[in-house]
Design a protein around this motif. Sequence first.
Motif, PDB file in Angstrom:
ATOM      1  N   ARG A   1       8.379  -6.324  -0.995  1.00  0.00           N
ATOM      2  CA  ARG A   1       9.332  -6.861  -0.065  1.00  0.00           C
ATOM      3  C   ARG A   1       9.363  -6.661   1.361  1.00  0.00           C
ATOM      4  O   ARG A   1       9.822  -7.390   2.058  1.00  0.00           O
ATOM      5  CB  ARG A   1      10.800  -6.671  -0.677  1.00  0.00           C
ATOM      6  CG  ARG A   1      11.081  -7.054  -2.079  1.00  0.00           C
ATOM      7  CD  ARG A   1      12.283  -6.316  -2.464  1.00  0.00           C
ATOM      8  NE  ARG A   1      12.234  -4.835  -2.609  1.00  0.00           N
ATOM      9  CZ  ARG A   1      13.284  -4.100  -2.873  1.00  0.00           C
ATOM     10  NH1 ARG A   1      14.475  -4.592  -3.582  1.00  0.00           N
ATOM     11  NH2 ARG A   1      13.078  -2.622  -3.339  1.00  0.00           N
ATOM     12  N   ARG A   2       8.519  -5.719   1.582  1.00  0.00           N
ATOM     13  CA  ARG A   2       8.546  -4.809   3.004  1.00  0.00           C
ATOM     14  C   ARG A   2       7.754  -5.836   3.924  1.00  0.00           C
ATOM     15  O   ARG A   2       8.106  -5.641   4.883  1.00  0.00           O
ATOM     16  CB  ARG A   2       8.280  -3.173   2.634  1.00  0.00           C
ATOM     17  CG  ARG A   2       9.092  -2.756   2.035  1.00  0.00           C
ATOM     18  CD  ARG A   2      10.164  -1.693   3.046  1.00  0.00           C
ATOM     19  NE  ARG A   2       9.246  -1.183   3.899  1.00  0.00           N
ATOM     20  CZ  ARG A   2       8.712   0.123   3.746  1.00  0.00           C
ATOM     21  NH1 ARG A   2       8.980   0.739   2.662  1.00  0.00           N
ATOM     22  NH2 ARG A   2       8.057   0.841   4.625  1.00  0.00           N
ATOM     23  N   HIS A   3       6.641  -6.317   3.265  1.00  0.00           N
ATOM     24  CA  HIS A   3       5.574  -6.791   4.478  1.00  0.00           C
ATOM     25  C   HIS A   3       5.193  -8.321   4.000  1.00  0.00           C
ATOM     26  O   HIS A   3       4.013  -8.311   3.904  1.00  0.00           O
ATOM     27  CB  HIS A   3       4.506  -5.951   4.633  1.00  0.00           C
ATOM     28  CG  HIS A   3       4.717  -4.698   5.679  1.00  0.00           C
ATOM     29  ND1 HIS A   3       4.949  -3.496   4.900  1.00  0.00           N
ATOM     30  CD2 HIS A   3       4.969  -4.637   6.712  1.00  0.00           C
ATOM     31  CE1 HIS A   3       5.083  -2.625   5.966  1.00  0.00           C
ATOM     32  NE2 HIS A   3       5.517  -3.318   7.173  1.00  0.00           N
ATOM     33  N   PRO A   4       6.128  -9.125   3.819  1.00  0.00           N
ATOM     34  CA  PRO A   4       5.714 -10.571   3.521  1.00  0.00           C
ATOM     35  C   PRO A   4       4.962 -11.029   4.776  1.00  0.00           C
ATOM     36  O   PRO A   4       5.547 -10.752   5.949  1.00  0.00           O
ATOM     37  CB  PRO A   4       7.099 -11.272   3.297  1.00  0.00           C
ATOM     38  CG  PRO A   4       7.951 -10.643   3.759  1.00  0.00           C
ATOM     39  CD  PRO A   4       7.448  -8.877   3.893  1.00  0.00           C
TER      40      PRO A   4
ATOM     41  N   THR B   1      -9.074   0.652  -7.548  1.00  0.00           N
ATOM     42  CA  THR B   1      -9.540  -0.861  -7.198  1.00  0.00           C
ATOM     43  C   THR B   1      -8.939  -1.365  -5.884  1.00  0.00           C
ATOM     44  O   THR B   1      -9.272  -2.410  -5.589  1.00  0.00           O
ATOM     45  CB  THR B   1      -9.124  -1.754  -8.363  1.00  0.00           C
ATOM     46  OG1 THR B   1      -7.681  -1.610  -8.615  1.00  0.00           O
ATOM     47  CG2 THR B   1      -9.640  -1.373  -9.776  1.00  0.00           C
ATOM     48  N   ALA B   2      -8.235  -0.649  -5.218  1.00  0.00           N
ATOM     49  CA  ALA B   2      -7.698  -0.970  -4.117  1.00  0.00           C
ATOM     50  C   ALA B   2      -8.775  -1.165  -2.751  1.00  0.00           C
ATOM     51  O   ALA B   2      -9.654  -0.695  -2.803  1.00  0.00           O
ATOM     52  CB  ALA B   2      -6.690  -0.051  -3.413  1.00  0.00           C
TER      53      ALA B   2
ATOM     54  N   GLY C   1       0.939  -1.107   0.075  1.00  0.00           N
ATOM     55  CA  GLY C   1      -0.057  -0.010   0.047  1.00  0.00           C
ATOM     56  C   GLY C   1       0.698   1.100   0.106  1.00  0.00           C
ATOM     57  O   GLY C   1       2.050   1.070  -0.339  1.00  0.00           O
ATOM     58  N   ASP C   2       0.197   2.339   0.148  1.00  0.00           N
ATOM     59  CA  ASP C   2       1.016   3.569   0.216  1.00  0.00           C
ATOM     60  C   ASP C   2       2.026   3.565   1.114  1.00  0.00           C
ATOM     61  O   ASP C   2       3.312   4.185   1.230  1.00  0.00           O
ATOM     62  CB  ASP C   2       0.237   4.941   0.330  1.00  0.00           C
ATOM     63  CG  ASP C   2      -0.639   5.066  -0.963  1.00  0.00           C
ATOM     64  OD1 ASP C   2      -0.581   4.474  -1.800  1.00  0.00           O
ATOM     65  OD2 ASP C   2      -1.841   5.815  -0.744  1.00  0.00           O
ATOM     66  N   PHE C   3       1.691   2.955   2.374  1.00  0.00           N
ATOM     67  CA  PHE C   3       2.434   2.761   3.620  1.00  0.00           C
ATOM     68  C   PHE C   3       3.871   2.304   3.471  1.00  0.00           C
ATOM     69  O   PHE C   3       4.809   2.187   4.162  1.00  0.00           O
ATOM     70  CB  PHE C   3       1.721   2.191   4.954  1.00  0.00           C
ATOM     71  CG  PHE C   3       1.047   0.925   4.352  1.00  0.00           C
ATOM     72  CD1 PHE C   3       2.284  -0.311   4.461  1.00  0.00           C
ATOM     73  CD2 PHE C   3       0.176   0.777   4.046  1.00  0.00           C
ATOM     74  CE1 PHE C   3       1.596  -1.504   4.294  1.00  0.00           C
ATOM     75  CE2 PHE C   3      -0.294  -0.428   3.613  1.00  0.00           C
ATOM     76  CZ  PHE C   3       0.239  -1.666   3.735  1.00  0.00           C
TER      77      PHE C   3
ATOM     78  N   GLY D   1      -8.583   3.752   6.827  1.00  0.00           N
ATOM     79  CA  GLY D   1      -8.530   4.492   5.598  1.00  0.00           C
ATOM     80  C   GLY D   1      -7.504   4.096   4.630  1.00  0.00           C
ATOM     81  O   GLY D   1      -7.388   4.315   3.437  1.00  0.00           O
ATOM     82  N   GLU D   2      -6.419   3.453   4.909  1.00  0.00           N
ATOM     83  CA  GLU D   2      -5.162   3.197   4.089  1.00  0.00           C
ATOM     84  C   GLU D   2      -5.753   2.159   3.396  1.00  0.00           C
ATOM     85  O   GLU D   2      -6.351   1.137   3.379  1.00  0.00           O
ATOM     86  CB  GLU D   2      -4.123   2.574   4.943  1.00  0.00           C
ATOM     87  CG  GLU D   2      -3.436   3.491   5.887  1.00  0.00           C
ATOM     88  CD  GLU D   2      -2.423   4.182   5.122  1.00  0.00           C
ATOM     89  OE1 GLU D   2      -2.304   4.071   4.066  1.00  0.00           O
ATOM     90  OE2 GLU D   2      -1.692   5.338   5.574  1.00  0.00           O
ATOM     91  N   PRO D   3      -5.176   2.535   1.882  1.00  0.00           N
ATOM     92  CA  PRO D   3      -5.568   1.580   0.649  1.00  0.00           C
ATOM     93  C   PRO D   3      -4.505   0.646   0.802  1.00  0.00           C
ATOM     94  O   PRO D   3      -3.450   0.726   1.249  1.00  0.00           O
ATOM     95  CB  PRO D   3      -5.276   2.394  -0.618  1.00  0.00           C
ATOM     96  CG  PRO D   3      -4.546   3.569  -0.032  1.00  0.00           C
ATOM     97  CD  PRO D   3      -4.637   3.861   1.469  1.00  0.00           C
TER      98      PRO D   3
END
Length: 747
Positions: free
Chosen positions: A171-174, A225-226, A163-165, A194-196
């Motif tokens: 690679r960041r959040h498997p 579409t998120a 996501g935007d985060f 609210g985070e997509p």
Amino acid sequence: MSAHSEQGKRDSGALLAKADIEALVRADHADPFSVLGAHSDGGTGSYIRAYLPTALSVQVLAKDGGHPLTMLDQGDVPGIFTGHIEQAQPYLLRVQWAGGVQVSEDPYSYGNLLGETDIYLFAEGKHRNLGTVFGAQFIEMEGVQGTRFAVWAPNAKRVSVVGDFNVWDGRRHPMRHRTPSGVWELFIPGLQPGEPYKYEILGQHGILPLKADPIALCTELPPSTASRVAKPMQFAWDDDAWLNTRGERHAVGAPQSIYELHAGSWMCELDEAGEVVRPYNWHELAERLIPYVQKMGFTHIELLPIMEHPFGGSWGYQPLSQFAPSARYGTPEDFAAFVNACHKANIGVILDWVPAHFPTDEHGLANFDGTALYEYHNPLEGFHQDWNTLIYNLGRTEVHGFMIASAVHWLKQFHIDGLRVDAVASMLYRDYSRKAGEWVPNEYGGRENLETIAFLRHLNDVVKQEAPGAMVIAEESTAWPGVTQPTQEGGLGFDYKWNMGWMHDTLNYIQNDPIHRNHHHSELSFGLVYAYSENFVLPISHDEVVHGKHSLIDKMPGDRWQQFANLRAYLTFMWTHPGKKLLFMGCEFGQWREWNHDHQLDWYLTQYSEHSGVQQLVADLNRLYRDVPALHQQDCQPEGFQWVIGDDATNSVFAWLRWSADNEPVLVVANFTPVPREAYTVGVPFGGEWEELLNSDAEQYAGSNFGNGGKVFASEEGSHGQPHAINLNLPPLGVLILRPTRADTQG
């Protein structure tokens, strides 16, 4: 041991094996939790590892106090940071990015997230509350707010939340894989509603297009579409009075008059040129729709599918988010407020629900983990030729449970009063709309879809347990037996079934020029042959006023006066025929134009007497239908209907009695020619005065006002097998409703 050798031991323990490093970099590590996060050094301390591509530096802080514990070193491989702390303890990561500093808990410092019971129930297809467990749940974990993700992808090699985060970097959040269930999970501390987000899935043959969450509770506004992290719903319901009585309102002996509508095109915000600016949100719709439905006297509204769908032109019938109200009209809380307001106004809310098929959009359920997961693998079973959609494999335990949980979600989370199940016929038959050789028989060589039959029975049993008083209605167009028979007696267990045969026959009759109707006389009466084989709803739905079929008024033959007279007569016939009622928006005031989902209804027409007359007629029909027991009490029992005249094809005249449970009759007489008929004799069961409750040709409906002055008196001489008779003036293309005024109708 020297300090130097101790340091060397720690450094070697912090290092990752070459295979682990390569797997992290390739983003296909089978178990990232085994190497990332904190791991014991065999003593009192911990090794801490993080993989944060593009990070500039990473520092470990004590969670209690926030003081520095150590810096993590970045070795030869960019993004892999390692270090050691002397005393194992809760910690935070302070990450320096090119754009700023981020401080948060480490997602890889948490153990298993979902309980074993949740995993077991999901695998068994028995988890009825998936919407509160799977997907993105904003929760507190060990005192930390954040979002827990859980998704089913059993054939994936790796699943990541993006996501935007995390700049959409897989690679960041498997996620952690909970074998053997095929469920993947991850808690991301600090991630707010609210985070997509989407899932990046590595299938057996490579990375798939980013996937929206199958159990998303909130979505971006199409065409985006998120999925979005939903705010936990904390709506304060106050509709107990409605919920406590809706079981009685849904009984087969209760009046049910349903107004079917498309939320996006019933009424919209327009610009000065009359063009649509946007659809109303749920609050704006409630302000306008609820008073109108009350004025018109409908007992329920039925919404075309409001589950999120990528293509507005599907009207919602190709949904991809079976747990999320469409962002087109507001938030889940907004929709809850709409339902609550309807209930407080004594209006029930039915949702169209689509468990038959789903669209092929690449961000959706199709080929979800690189395999046919939600759909059948064989296109002869899994591809719907008519709609270019994919068919749910309801024989797969997890898919079966997913769809049951969707139904329960709408009924429990949003207090929905009923589900109208779309396209049931296509679900029941494996050869539906297929030629020989284009379908796969069931295990016994037959055409019945045994998995779907089991699913529908289970659905109806579960609804009765989970949402007492709610009803489930089948759109089923074949002669499948026992659709509304209880499952315990071998039926499918639906509460009601749309009577598609009645709709086709009667519309075919009314579209004929009156001069030819004598040759089609049986089309109007044939529905009574099977009217009590099921509990029926009589549907004049959206499907009958689109795609060149003409609007309801435009189907009517004759000049303008005759078209309106025919429409009024047809609606009066419908409201006095056994069966619950359903009418699509616009038909109640005679909209000439076919329905277009991109435009609001032609409300300006109601300023003209013919249109406002039809509107007033429908309101009066609803009032009579509710207030006169004979018109609804025995809708589903043969004792509630009796022919008086069914064979006068020459004059296209019909007459019948509707009876209440207390033996109180209502007489209906219909003249489907434009010829006024004076002194037409009709047999009746009681003598004395008969009052005219409604005349579809009355002046207030813009008719010719040909009638009987409000009442007639029965003679002592019988007719049509009845002990008495009345002589009536039958209006042209008109229907009369009368009842005896004498008190001793029981006699």
